[in-house]
Motif scaffolding. Structure first.
Motif, short mmCIF file in Angstrom:
data_model
loop_
_atom_site.label_atom_id
_atom_site.label_comp_id
_atom_site.label_asym_id
_atom_site.label_seq_id
_atom_site.Cartn_x
_atom_site.Cartn_y
_atom_site.Cartn_z
N LYS A 243 -1.21 -0.79 5.52
CA LYS A 243 -1.82 0.10 4.51
C LYS A 243 -0.50 1.61 5.28
O LYS A 243 -1.49 2.51 5.47
CB LYS A 243 -3.19 0.01 4.73
CG LYS A 243 -3.93 -1.00 4.39
CD LYS A 243 -4.55 -0.49 5.24
CE LYS A 243 -5.58 -2.29 4.40
NZ LYS A 243 -7.47 -2.03 4.33
N THR A 245 -2.01 4.23 3.29
CA THR A 245 -2.98 5.16 3.40
C THR A 245 -3.89 5.28 4.85
O THR A 245 -4.63 6.25 4.91
CB THR A 245 -4.02 4.78 2.13
OG1 THR A 245 -4.67 3.60 2.41
CG2 THR A 245 -3.72 4.70 0.89
N ARG A 248 -1.63 7.74 6.99
CA ARG A 248 -1.06 8.78 6.23
C ARG A 248 -2.87 9.47 6.80
O ARG A 248 -2.72 10.38 7.22
CB ARG A 248 -1.76 9.07 4.88
CG ARG A 248 -1.61 10.29 4.09
CD ARG A 248 -1.78 10.41 3.03
NE ARG A 248 -1.18 11.53 2.31
CZ ARG A 248 -0.40 12.69 2.29
NH1 ARG A 248 0.61 12.12 3.03
NH2 ARG A 248 -0.68 13.94 1.70
N ARG A 340 4.65 1.05 -1.41
CA ARG A 340 4.91 1.61 -0.17
C ARG A 340 6.17 2.94 0.47
O ARG A 340 5.56 3.28 0.74
CB ARG A 340 3.59 0.96 0.88
CG ARG A 340 2.92 0.50 1.33
CD ARG A 340 3.18 -0.74 2.42
NE ARG A 340 3.84 -1.40 3.11
CZ ARG A 340 3.16 -2.40 2.90
NH1 ARG A 340 2.37 -2.63 1.75
NH2 ARG A 340 4.42 -3.40 3.38
N ALA A 343 5.71 5.96 -2.11
CA ALA A 343 4.47 6.18 -2.22
C ALA A 343 5.15 7.28 -0.76
O ALA A 343 4.29 8.29 -0.77
CB ALA A 343 3.35 5.73 -2.00
N HIS A 347 6.18 11.61 -0.84
CA HIS A 347 4.85 12.52 0.08
C HIS A 347 6.06 13.09 0.39
O HIS A 347 5.98 13.98 0.53
CB HIS A 347 4.04 11.86 0.88
CG HIS A 347 2.63 11.42 -0.33
ND1 HIS A 347 2.21 12.81 -0.29
CD2 HIS A 347 2.24 10.08 -0.08
CE1 HIS A 347 1.07 12.27 -1.01
NE2 HIS A 347 1.20 10.51 -1.03
N SER A 575 2.16 1.45 -12.30
CA SER A 575 1.78 2.44 -12.51
C SER A 575 1.26 2.01 -13.83
O SER A 575 -0.02 2.82 -14.81
CB SER A 575 2.70 3.31 -12.07
OG SER A 575 3.46 3.67 -13.51
N GLN A 581 -6.06 -1.17 -7.75
CA GLN A 581 -6.83 0.68 -6.70
C GLN A 581 -4.39 0.85 -6.12
O GLN A 581 -4.30 1.81 -6.11
CB GLN A 581 -7.23 -0.07 -5.23
CG GLN A 581 -7.14 1.56 -4.57
CD GLN A 581 -8.16 0.53 -3.53
OE1 GLN A 581 -7.81 -0.40 -2.57
NE2 GLN A 581 -8.76 1.82 -2.48
N GLN A 582 -3.54 -0.07 -6.18
CA GLN A 582 -2.46 0.28 -5.66
C GLN A 582 -1.69 1.72 -6.96
O GLN A 582 -1.55 2.20 -6.38
CB GLN A 582 -2.22 -0.68 -5.19
CG GLN A 582 -0.95 -1.54 -4.46
CD GLN A 582 -0.14 -2.60 -4.28
OE1 GLN A 582 0.03 -3.25 -5.20
NE2 GLN A 582 0.13 -3.12 -2.62
N ASP A 584 -3.47 2.61 -9.27
CA ASP A 584 -4.67 4.51 -8.90
C ASP A 584 -3.96 5.52 -8.02
O ASP A 584 -3.57 6.49 -8.40
CB ASP A 584 -5.73 4.12 -8.77
CG ASP A 584 -6.25 4.23 -9.43
OD1 ASP A 584 -5.95 3.57 -11.10
OD2 ASP A 584 -7.40 3.32 -10.36
N ASN A 585 -2.72 4.95 -7.11
CA ASN A 585 -2.74 5.59 -5.81
C ASN A 585 -1.22 5.98 -6.17
O ASN A 585 -0.85 7.62 -6.03
CB ASN A 585 -2.50 4.41 -4.35
CG ASN A 585 -3.54 4.43 -3.99
OD1 ASN A 585 -4.91 5.32 -3.45
ND2 ASN A 585 -3.71 2.82 -3.06
N GLU A 588 -1.40 8.88 -9.12
CA GLU A 588 -1.75 10.18 -8.84
C GLU A 588 -0.79 10.70 -7.86
O GLU A 588 -0.27 11.68 -8.37
CB GLU A 588 -2.73 10.03 -7.40
CG GLU A 588 -4.49 9.44 -8.09
CD GLU A 588 -5.50 9.43 -6.87
OE1 GLU A 588 -4.16 9.59 -5.62
OE2 GLU A 588 -6.21 8.88 -6.62
#
Length: 606
Positions: A243, A245, A248, A340, A343, A347, A575, A581-582, A584-585, A588
């Motif tokens: 995970k 998230t 992080r 992952r 993402a 970042h 997306s 939920q993936q 949505d992440n 963003e």
């Protein structure tokens, strides 16, 4: 019975685990209570050894109770207890490291005084407090790398994050120690190349099994928590799973408010950030800690590096921060891994200057002729067996990058030194930055994707034809991630070899023969650009003693990379079509995703 103590990671040589705990850890009741609560109840009464156990236990190292913690969570008396344990005859790490040929100081590492304080004005760990007894550490009383000393200007502050990053740091350290012990000329690459280094993780078991923890630092469990654990004592130290998230959030906890683990707690000297030429972060792109925690670390390092520059913003050059990311093979690369990966890299792209992606599948295919020698017994003991050959190759690439501008002032008596054109870290990515399209709506410029290549030639003589063969070997066989060179924005290259061969090669390089070869249709195809665009190439050369062949090393900027394109396509579809939920992440993050992944290929150049 498990024969390994989970506090000191030593074999239990005493008649029983309880006897070992009383003899070796009787002066650290808090450690026993945390790791062995059942045995603690039998061994201790009010943090004192119970009658019957106390007679055989060593005296307290400082005469103080071990039950209280200081502001950083370190137990009082841990330094004295650690020194007593390391000095004991029952399998101390210092003795084992020396017996196995480890070089360097066997004394305790001391954290350099940085002048920084915690939120309450106190320091998390006292300056001069022992941090371990590994072979790679400065001796007690010896200054750690500082901005004003001879060690200033060393190449990297190198940090491995998560399991994959920890294993690569291990491979680098084992390579350094192998070269030291064999007294090879290339030992100077890492002596001058590492201003400081460290391994960070959210999993105490992974950390405890590393060469860094066991041999280089000699840490016990409590020292690991203090010096290398992300969000120490704020979770169960069992990792972030898969995970990102979670990874992080755990790293954010170490920099929340006035907290700063790099400045106050970890064994990575904050001064080495100033002393180093650049920062290199090494990690996986798909695991929870590697892809989740690393971007947060990069953001905070970037902020620290930008403080106190003392120059106008327009004149200041920021500290380069690079990220070496490991991408798994296709068989291990499912949809969640792709999310992952995207993402994590998205970042990262806002906090680092360059991202160097390595593909495990390509690393496995390149072959052993590029790999470097690392002590076989150590490598097999501390690296996962399926990554031993891969990590040799990764170290070969990093070693070449390191030697490109390794300072030589650490050994003024050396008669055989690397010499040639200086190739600094910013030269590896900054020429690509002005090529991005002007975009007033974008609040940042994304990191440059730097596709890595390395090739080797054993030819006895060199002409244009031999150089062309070397270029083909590097740009096709030596790709460390699959990509199309003809789609790159340009690149930085370095050719290096022994003096007798470089004497023959230098006139060819100076006459732009190698640059012309690399520019041709077969390779970067500089002629296939739109009006107003240009593909820039930079070729540097070095004489390197102690090697018998010629190498071509390079990074190519923002080419089309199929594995990254596949990740992007999957996440874009997710997306647009999923309500998970993936999804949505990812939505963003989409501006960051688009700016990084949308820059691949020449169509994206300004």
């Amino acid at each position: 019975m498990d024969t390994t103590c989970k506090i000191c990671f030593e074999e239990v040589a005493a008649p029983s685990l309880e006897a070992h705990l009383a003899n070796q850890h009787g002066d650290s009741p808090a450690s026993v209570r945390e790791v062995y609560p059942e045995q603690y109840d039998e061994l201790f009464v009010g943090d004192e050894l119970a009658p019957g156990w106390a007679d055989d236990a060593p005296a307290d190292g400082n005469g103080e109770s071990d039950g209280d913690r200081d502001d950083g969570g370190r137990e009082d008396g841990e330094a004295g207890a650690g020194a007593a344990r390391q000095a004991s005859d029952s399998g101390s790490r210092t003795d084992r490291a020396v017996a196995s040929g480890g070089s360097g100081s066997a004394s305790a590492r001391t954290r350099e005084e940085t002048g920084a304080t915690g939120a309450d004005g106190s320091r998390a760990g006292n300056a001069g407090e022992p941090r371990g007894t590994g072979t790679g550490s400065p001796a007690v009383g010896q200054d750690a790398p500082g901005a004003e000393g001879l060690q200033s200007g060393k190449k990297w502050l190198m940090i491995g994050v998560g399991g994959a990053g920890n294993h690569i740091i291990d491979a680098v350290l084992m390579r350094r120690d192998t070269l030291r012990e064999r007294d090879e000329p290339l030992a100077g690459v890492w002596e001058g190349g590492l201003a400081d280094y460290g391994s960070l993780n959210t999993n105490i078991a992974e950390l405890g099994d590393t060469y860094y923890a066991r041999e280089d630092r000699g840490y016990d469990r409590q020292q690991l928590l203090q010096n290398a654990m992300i969000a120490a004592r704020k979770h169960n130290h069992q990792g972030a799973g898969r995970k990102w998230t979670v990874g992080r959030k755990l790293m954010q906890a170490d920099f929340d408010g006035e907290s700063n683990a790099l400045r106050d707690r970890w064994d990575i000297s904050a001064n080495s950030l100033e002393a180093s030429q650049a920062v290199m972060l090494v990690h996986s792109v798909t695991k929870g800690t590697g892809c989740g925690a690393t971007p947060v670390l990069a953001e905070n390092i970037s902020e620290m590096a930008g403080q106190g520059v003392g120059l106008d913003d327009e004149l200041a050059v920021t500290k380069p921060i690079l990220s070496s990311v490991i991408i798994p093979e296709d068989d291990d690369f499912g949809g969640s891994e792709m999310v992952r990966g995207v993402a994590g890299m998205a970042h990262l792209s806002k906090a680092v200057d360059g991202i160097i992606p390595f593909d495990n599948q390509r690393l496995d295919e390149v072959g052993a002729d590029i790999s470097v020698a690392i002590d076989e017994e150590r490598l097999n003991a501390y690296n996962p067996i399926n990554y031993v050959d891969i990590n040799r190759l990764l170290v070969a690439f990093l070693e070449a990058f390191t030697m490109s501008s390794t300072p030589q002032n650490y050994d003024q008596s050396a008669t055989r030194q690397i010499n040639g054109e200086v190739f600094d870290v910013p030269d590896s990515f900054r020429p690509a930055e002005p090529k991005y399209p002007a975009d007033s709506d974008r609040d940042h410029q994304p990191a440059v994707i730097m596709a890595p290549v390395i090739g080797r030639s054993f030819a006895s003589s060199f002409d244009r034809s031999t150089l062309s063969t070397l270029a083909r070997t590097a740009l096709f066989k030596g790709q460390l991630i699959d990509f199309d060179p003809s789609t790159a924005w340009g690149g930085s290259f370095m050719i290096y070899g022994p003096e007798e061969k470089m004497e023959e090669i230098a006139p060819l390089v100076n006459a732009n023969e190698l640059k012309d070869i690399l520019s041709g249709e077969e390779f970067l195809d500089r002629g296939s650009t739109d009006p107003g665009q240009s593909v820039d190439l930079y070729v540097n050369q070095l004489v390197v003693p102690g090697i018998d062949s010629v190498h071509l090393w390079g990074v190519l900027w923002n080419p089309q990379i199929p594995s990254l394109g596949k990740m992007y396509d999957h996440v874009k579809e997710l997306s647009e079509q999923s309500d998970s939920q993936q999804a949505d992440n990812v939505r963003e993050l989409w501006p960051l995703v688009e700016s990084l992944f949308g820059a691949m290929g020449r169509d994206a150049m300004g």
